[in-house]
Write a protein that holds these residues in place. Structure first.
Motif, PDB file in Angstrom:
ATOM      1  N   ALA A 417      12.528  -0.701  21.494  1.00  0.00           N
ATOM      2  CA  ALA A 417      12.454  -1.431  22.764  1.00  0.00           C
ATOM      3  C   ALA A 417      12.700  -2.926  22.575  1.00  0.00           C
ATOM      4  CB  ALA A 417      11.096  -1.195  23.427  1.00  0.00           C
ATOM      5  N   GLY A 418      13.216  -3.304  21.401  1.00  0.00           N
ATOM      6  CA  GLY A 418      13.728  -4.654  21.262  1.00  0.00           C
ATOM      7  C   GLY A 418      12.819  -5.683  20.624  1.00  0.00           C
ATOM      8  N   LEU A 419      11.645  -5.295  20.158  1.00  0.00           N
ATOM      9  CA  LEU A 419      10.757  -6.260  19.509  1.00  0.00           C
ATOM     10  C   LEU A 419      10.800  -6.086  17.997  1.00  0.00           C
ATOM     11  CD1 LEU A 419       7.621  -5.996  21.846  1.00  0.00           C
ATOM     12  CD2 LEU A 419       9.391  -7.767  21.854  1.00  0.00           C
ATOM     13  N   GLU A 420      10.364  -7.124  17.291  1.00  0.00           N
ATOM     14  CA  GLU A 420      10.232  -7.024  15.838  1.00  0.00           C
ATOM     15  C   GLU A 420       8.755  -7.144  15.483  1.00  0.00           C
ATOM     16  OE1 GLU A 420      13.093  -8.843  12.923  1.00  0.00           O
ATOM     17  OE2 GLU A 420      11.271  -9.902  12.310  1.00  0.00           O
ATOM     18  N   TYR A 421       8.133  -6.011  15.155  1.00  0.00           N
ATOM     19  CA  TYR A 421       6.722  -6.002  14.776  1.00  0.00           C
ATOM     20  C   TYR A 421       6.595  -6.623  13.389  1.00  0.00           C
ATOM     21  CZ  TYR A 421       6.436  -2.216  18.345  1.00  0.00           C
ATOM     22  OH  TYR A 421       6.514  -1.456  19.479  1.00  0.00           O
ATOM     23  N   ASP A 422       5.663  -7.553  13.224  1.00  0.00           N
ATOM     24  CA  ASP A 422       5.605  -8.280  11.954  1.00  0.00           C
ATOM     25  C   ASP A 422       4.628  -7.684  10.951  1.00  0.00           C
ATOM     26  OD1 ASP A 422       3.373  -9.082  13.442  1.00  0.00           O
ATOM     27  OD2 ASP A 422       3.312 -11.060  12.520  1.00  0.00           O
ATOM     28  N   ALA A 423       3.562  -7.048  11.433  1.00  0.00           N
ATOM     29  CA  ALA A 423       2.550  -6.537  10.504  1.00  0.00           C
ATOM     30  C   ALA A 423       1.688  -5.521  11.215  1.00  0.00           C
ATOM     31  CB  ALA A 423       1.671  -7.685   9.986  1.00  0.00           C
ATOM     32  N   GLY A 424       1.119  -4.603  10.464  1.00  0.00           N
ATOM     33  CA  GLY A 424       0.220  -3.610  11.054  1.00  0.00           C
ATOM     34  C   GLY A 424      -0.038  -2.490  10.066  1.00  0.00           C
ATOM     35  N   ASN A 425      -1.036  -1.687  10.367  1.00  0.00           N
ATOM     36  CA  ASN A 425      -1.306  -0.493   9.567  1.00  0.00           C
ATOM     37  C   ASN A 425      -2.036   0.508  10.447  1.00  0.00           C
ATOM     38  OD1 ASN A 425      -2.036   1.499   7.792  1.00  0.00           O
ATOM     39  ND2 ASN A 425      -2.553   0.083   6.130  1.00  0.00           N
ATOM     40  N   TYR A 426      -1.242   1.301  11.156  1.00  0.00           N
ATOM     41  CA  TYR A 426      -1.810   2.144  12.206  1.00  0.00           C
ATOM     42  C   TYR A 426      -2.614   3.307  11.620  1.00  0.00           C
ATOM     43  CZ  TYR A 426       1.833  -0.574  14.479  1.00  0.00           C
ATOM     44  OH  TYR A 426       2.633  -1.606  14.894  1.00  0.00           O
ATOM     45  N   ASP A 427      -2.190   3.800  10.453  1.00  0.00           N
ATOM     46  CA  ASP A 427      -2.972   4.872   9.828  1.00  0.00           C
ATOM     47  C   ASP A 427      -4.348   4.363   9.404  1.00  0.00           C
ATOM     48  OD1 ASP A 427      -1.580   7.447   9.727  1.00  0.00           O
ATOM     49  OD2 ASP A 427      -0.008   6.324   8.681  1.00  0.00           O
ATOM     50  N   ALA A 428      -4.388   3.136   8.907  1.00  0.00           N
ATOM     51  CA  ALA A 428      -5.691   2.586   8.498  1.00  0.00           C
ATOM     52  C   ALA A 428      -6.614   2.445   9.704  1.00  0.00           C
ATOM     53  CB  ALA A 428      -5.495   1.231   7.821  1.00  0.00           C
ATOM     54  N   LEU A 429      -6.039   2.050  10.833  1.00  0.00           N
ATOM     55  CA  LEU A 429      -6.849   1.934  12.059  1.00  0.00           C
ATOM     56  C   LEU A 429      -7.356   3.307  12.489  1.00  0.00           C
ATOM     57  CD1 LEU A 429      -4.522  -0.554  13.959  1.00  0.00           C
ATOM     58  CD2 LEU A 429      -6.846  -1.047  13.190  1.00  0.00           C
ATOM     59  N   MET A 430      -6.470   4.311  12.404  1.00  0.00           N
ATOM     60  CA  MET A 430      -6.872   5.665  12.800  1.00  0.00           C
ATOM     61  C   MET A 430      -7.947   6.190  11.850  1.00  0.00           C
ATOM     62  SD  MET A 430      -6.153   7.640  15.342  1.00  0.00           S
ATOM     63  CE  MET A 430      -4.555   7.832  16.101  1.00  0.00           C
ATOM     64  N   ASP A 431      -7.783   5.928  10.550  1.00  0.00           N
ATOM     65  CA  ASP A 431      -8.805   6.352   9.581  1.00  0.00           C
ATOM     66  C   ASP A 431     -10.162   5.744   9.947  1.00  0.00           C
ATOM     67  OD1 ASP A 431      -6.849   7.622   8.121  1.00  0.00           O
ATOM     68  OD2 ASP A 431      -6.693   6.040   6.581  1.00  0.00           O
TER      69      ASP A 431
END
Lengths: 790, 161
Positions: A417-431
């Motif tokens: 959708a046109g954005l550049e995500y710079d950082a994240g860790n979605y699995d860690a959040l889900m854990d």
């Protein structure tokens, strides 16, 4: 370990003392000498032609000083839209004029067409009753589908009720259509993102004043961004030069978006103050707030998710109608487009996204950004359709999300959708969410609920949002008519204490406590010697204000940059005092010292030297110690999170009770964890409110039937549980100096789909084949859904 | 106009009011006690709660003339004698029980009335008692926690900072 008052400390809020002792100063608390009062005459019909307004009797009423109608403002400008949206065919959006007072037509219930200024508010109110307005009622345009096919127009001059027809990303349209046509499985969901009223507890209020001897105006007003208000009044509406207009937003009792915008009442009290030669005060009552504050949300959406046989996401396609109400509020065109469509990739590696949004004028209050602004709408659509897909495919909803998450090694990640995500860790959040919410204990809790005769459901959610808006260059390309930087001045006084003038505005967010923590940490001096000045255009350099969870990420970064300049200069002064070069100086715990020696001077001694520059290198260093920085971010920031909700549903009544609500958020680095947690709590309450109880209801004639707290359900203490909140999984933002992302809106973004997912799960567990219920999920809606599913 | 006399925060005051003047307006406009806030027109939000003869009252729902001869207490009179925050006020600060501050005076006054009636309320009792006070900022979590802490109960097991 953080210092007691530095970054990471849960410092208690200094602003609390005045609020707890009743000594805060909100706009309506201010009494200016010889002030007068304004009361507005507001339309009781949703759509009408103004045939005549006779104010002669009102003008003769006791205490009346002046009466204004729309005729008095035909020669001044309109209140503009801040963001230009072009339709798919390249045509610019329709921008009908939004006047100070209605002229020619009234376009929603509450639209002001006249105002009385009197000695007392009661006299003004009585005189408004004496205004004789002949308004011919016209058919009300309320339903969006009807609006698009109607030949009756909210604004006759544009000959349509469609503001724009926007496609994002238009180049992806055909490929998305093809992917959906050929997919192994497509899940489709039609849903309503219900219209909400922000309901800051302090109603809007404004006081205009004018000094004839100099031509200076002052506006005290309930604003989230006094400089933006000044700019709009100066450059677009009244034409008052900016240097002749001071805008002051004192203590402000909440905003949630509704106090970003310039409203006609602000222009009216300024113009009236000049005419009557005395200050003019207006304070909304609560029903006026319901009728005229910018509302939020109000999208009707069809979303499709295409998946392959393994459950990989192939495409999201949405078709949305967004209600903009009767007039374009300042950011109303950005909210359903760039703040919504660009997030339609969610946390996922989906290769194709296509979003179509048609914005529609109706005879209702203007709709604009409300806590989350576009991102809650995107998250709700995505996370509801994923949940439905999981059910259709027989997959675990957590596993389906995990399967499609952007992974930590994929950053920077270019979303479809046109954005550049710079950082994240979605699995860690889900854990972490699975741990904090005790997902493994859910089945036992379900059995316990069932033993009580209740259905229990678990809903989960993963969200990403874009905030800390934003790079001016980028938003300029996308149609923004303003820049989105912020500014700060750090003023070190001669005796070493510090005033920091910031462009952000605090109306509950605790800036007076959190911003000094940043400066304290950088200089190594106690935060109690640092204070924040905000909310007064005559005292601070400039600022775009507080919204979009941007204060710390953007204005806080400006504070860092200004403080860095202070340190550079202070080191030069210290170097002179210690007879070394500034490269030899280090700053630790408020002391400048020369490494490897016992030579040092304190921060206070350097400050004093700057202001009493005896024995001072005036040829190379200016006296004084004050620096300003403007900061324009390189990108949005991307907070994300994983939420869980457990509800109990009473099969007899349809009543839903939230039993557990868990929010695990990645806000990057955290300056004050106490304040951050509080922001999440508030967002959760508003999101649960949207999901379960809050309903803005216009009837077919455009009467707002939910215009008081007797009719519009606000979440109360006994509607909500204690919340489980965690922000231990932060991945720092990589492009701002604090590594912060913004926490103000997350709770309101992540919670609505979580709650509705939980309700659907509960109903399914009770054997009811129900895949969706629109918000608010009231008892009657649940009960009807259960009956219809039989 | 009618003359009214009452005790406000222990001090005798008087003023001339219209029959329609609300107690909230008398406190804010005649007495300059702007800590009592008005957040709605329907006696729903509770930002205007004061004590009249020791009982919590929404001051927007009572005429000033009805308070003639009464002892009225407002948020401005709640601090300890030395000016420091009282136990309830201090608990609100310690537990971050306020954000924008607008509903806060009413919350503090309602909490005081609750703890007088029920010195160690359960979480459910606090939530039920606050039915008449709306807060849009905090989600109530920290308000409930603060009130329980002010009652001397251990709130360390309640989630979050």
């Amino acid at each position: 370990m953080p210092r007691d008052t530095g970054i990471g400390a849960a410092t208690l809020r200094r602003e609390d003392v005045r609020f707890l002792t009743g000594t805060g100063e909100y706009t309506d608390d201010i009494v200016l000498a010889k002030q007068t009062y304004a009361v507005f005459a507001r339309s009781t019909v949703a759509h009408g032609k103004i045939k005549s307004i006779d104010t002669s009797a009102a003008a003769q009423m006791p205490g009346v000083l002046a009466v204004f109608t729309g005729d008095d403002f035909v020669d001044v400008g309109g209140n503009p839209a801040g963001w230009l949206i072009n339709s798919r065919d390249g045509e610019p959006m329709k921008e009908p004029k939004r006047p100070v007072l209605a002229h020619g037509k009234v376009r929603h219930v509450g639209d002001a067409y006249a105002a009385v200024i009197a000695e007392t508010v009661e006299q003004a109110r009585d005189a408004v009753e004496a205004i004789e307005a002949d308004i011919e009622e016209l058919p009300a345009i309320i339903d969006m589908n009807a609006a698009l096919s109607s030949s009756t127009y909210v604004h006759d001059e544009i000959e349509t009720n469609q503001c724009f027809d926007w496609g994002w990303i238009e180049d992806n349209r055909e490929a998305t259509d093809t992917a959906i046509k050929n997919a192994h499985h497509v899940t489709t969901l039609e849903l309503v993102n219900n219209r909400l009223v922000p309901n800051a507890m302090e109603p809007r209020a404004s006081i205009g004043s004018y000094k004839a001897s100099t031509g200076e105006y002052t506006l005290h007003t309930t604003s989230q961004n006094p400089h933006l208000t000044r700019l709009l009044i100066s450059a677009f509406v009244l034409g008052i030069p900016e240097n002749m207009l001071t805008v002051i937003a004192p203590d402000v009792g909440g905003g949630f978006g509704s106090k970003i915008y310039h409203y006609g009442e602000e222009a009216l009290v300024l113009a009236a103050a000049k005419q009557v030669g005395r200050p003019v005060k207006w304070t909304a009552d609560r029903t006026e707030s319901f009728l005229t504050d910018a509302h939020g949300r109000d999208h009707v959406t069809k979303i499709e998710l295409a998946l392959d046989a393994e459950g990989n996401f192939l495409a999201f396609r949405t078709d949305t109608k967004a209600n903009v109400g009767a007039y374009l509020s300042n950011f109303s065109t950005a909210t359903p487009t760039f703040l919504h469509g660009t997030l339609m990739g969610g946390n996922y590696t989906v290769p194709l996204v296509y979003v179509n949004v048609k914005a529609v004028f109706t005879n209702t209050a203007p709709v604009d950004a409300y806590r989350g602004a576009g991102r809650p709408e995107a998250t709700y659509s995505i996370e509801r359709v994923i949940d439905k897909a999981a059910r259709e495919l027989g997959m675990d909803p957590i596993e389906l999300r995990r399967k499609n998450f952007v992974k930590p090694d994929q950053y920077p990640y270019a979303s479809a959708a046109g954005l550049e995500y710079d950082a994240g860790n979605y699995d860690a959040l889900m854990d972490k969410m699975e741990e904090v919410a005790d997902i493994s204990g859910f089945e036992a809790r379900r059995k316990a609920s069932e033993a009580k005769g209740l259905m229990r459901g678990l809903g989960v959610n993963a969200y990403i949002e874009a905030c800390g808006i934003a790079p001016s260059n980028l938003v300029g390309v996308l149609g923004s008519r303003v820049g989105l930087y912020d500014a700060a001045t750090v003023r070190v006084n001669a005796t070493g204490n510090i005033s920091v003038m910031v462009g952000a505005h605090s109306h509950g967010q605790g800036h007076e406590t959190a911003f000094p923590q940043v400066v304290s940490d950088m200089l190594g001096i106690d935060a109690s010697t640092i204070d924040i000045v905000h909310g007064d255009t005559s005292k601070i350099p400039f600022g775009m204000g507080t919204y979009g969870s941007r204060s710390l990420a953007v204005c806080g970064s400006a504070v860092v940059r200004a403080t860095e300049k202070i340190i550079v200069k202070a080191k030069k002064i210290a170097a002179h005092m210690l007879e070394v070069t500034d490269q030899d100086i280090s700053l630790n715990d408020g002391v400048f010292s020369v490494e490897g020696t016992n030579k040092s001077v304190t921060f206070g001694e350097v400050a004093l030297k700057a202001y009493i520059p005896h024995d001072y290198p005036l040829e190379s260093i200016e006296p004084g110690l004050e620096e300003t920085a403007f900061y324009d971010p390189a990108n949005f920031t991307y907070p994300s999170g994983a939420y869980a909700c457990e509800v109990e549903v009473d099969p007899e009544t349809g009543k839903v009770r939230v039993d557990r609500m868990c929010a695990v958020d990645d806000f990057g680095n955290v300056i004050n964890p106490m304040i951050v947690t509080g922001q999440v709590h508030g967002g959760l309450a508003q999101g649960i409110g949207q999901a379960l109880v809050e309903q803005t209801f216009y009837d077919e004639y455009g009467q707002l039937l939910s215009a008081s707290y007797m009719d519009y359900t606000m979440p109360r203490a006994d509607d909500l549980p204690m919340f489980q909140v965690d922000h231990s999984q932060g991945t720092p933002c990589v492009h701002n100096p604090l590594g912060v992302k913004g926490c103000g809106e997350a709770g309101a973004i992540g919670s609505p789909p979580t709650v509705v997912n939980a309700v659907v799960d509960a109903l399914q567990s009770g054997g009811h084949n129900i895949t969706h219920i629109d918000m608010p999920v009231t008892p009657v809606r649940v009960w009807e859904a259960m009956q219809n599913a039989k | 106009m009618t003359k009214v006399t009452m005790t406000v925060n222990g001090k005798a005051v008087s003023g001339d009011v219209e029959g329609r003047t609300l107690l909230s307006a008398f406190l804010r406009e005649d007495q300059g006690l702007t800590g009592t806030h008005v957040g709605c027109d329907t006696s729903q939000c509770g930002a205007c709660v004061v004590h009249v003869n020791g009982k919590a009252v929404k001051s927007c729902t009572m005429f000033a003339s009805e308070a003639n001869g009464a002892a009225v207490d407002t948020v401005e009179g709640q601090t300890n004698a030395d000016g420091s925050l009282n136990v309830i006020q201090q608990a609100f600060q310690d537990h971050h029980g306020l954000q924008c501050g607008f509903c806060t005076p009413g919350m503090v006054m309602s909490a005081a009335a609750l703890l007088k009636e029920n010195p160690t309320p359960s979480e459910a009792e606090v939530r039920e008692y606050l039915e008449g006070n709306i807060c849009r900022c905090t989600g109530y979590h920290n308000i409930v926690k603060a009130i329980m802490a002010a009652s001397g109960q251990d709130v360390s097991a309640i989630a979050a900072e």
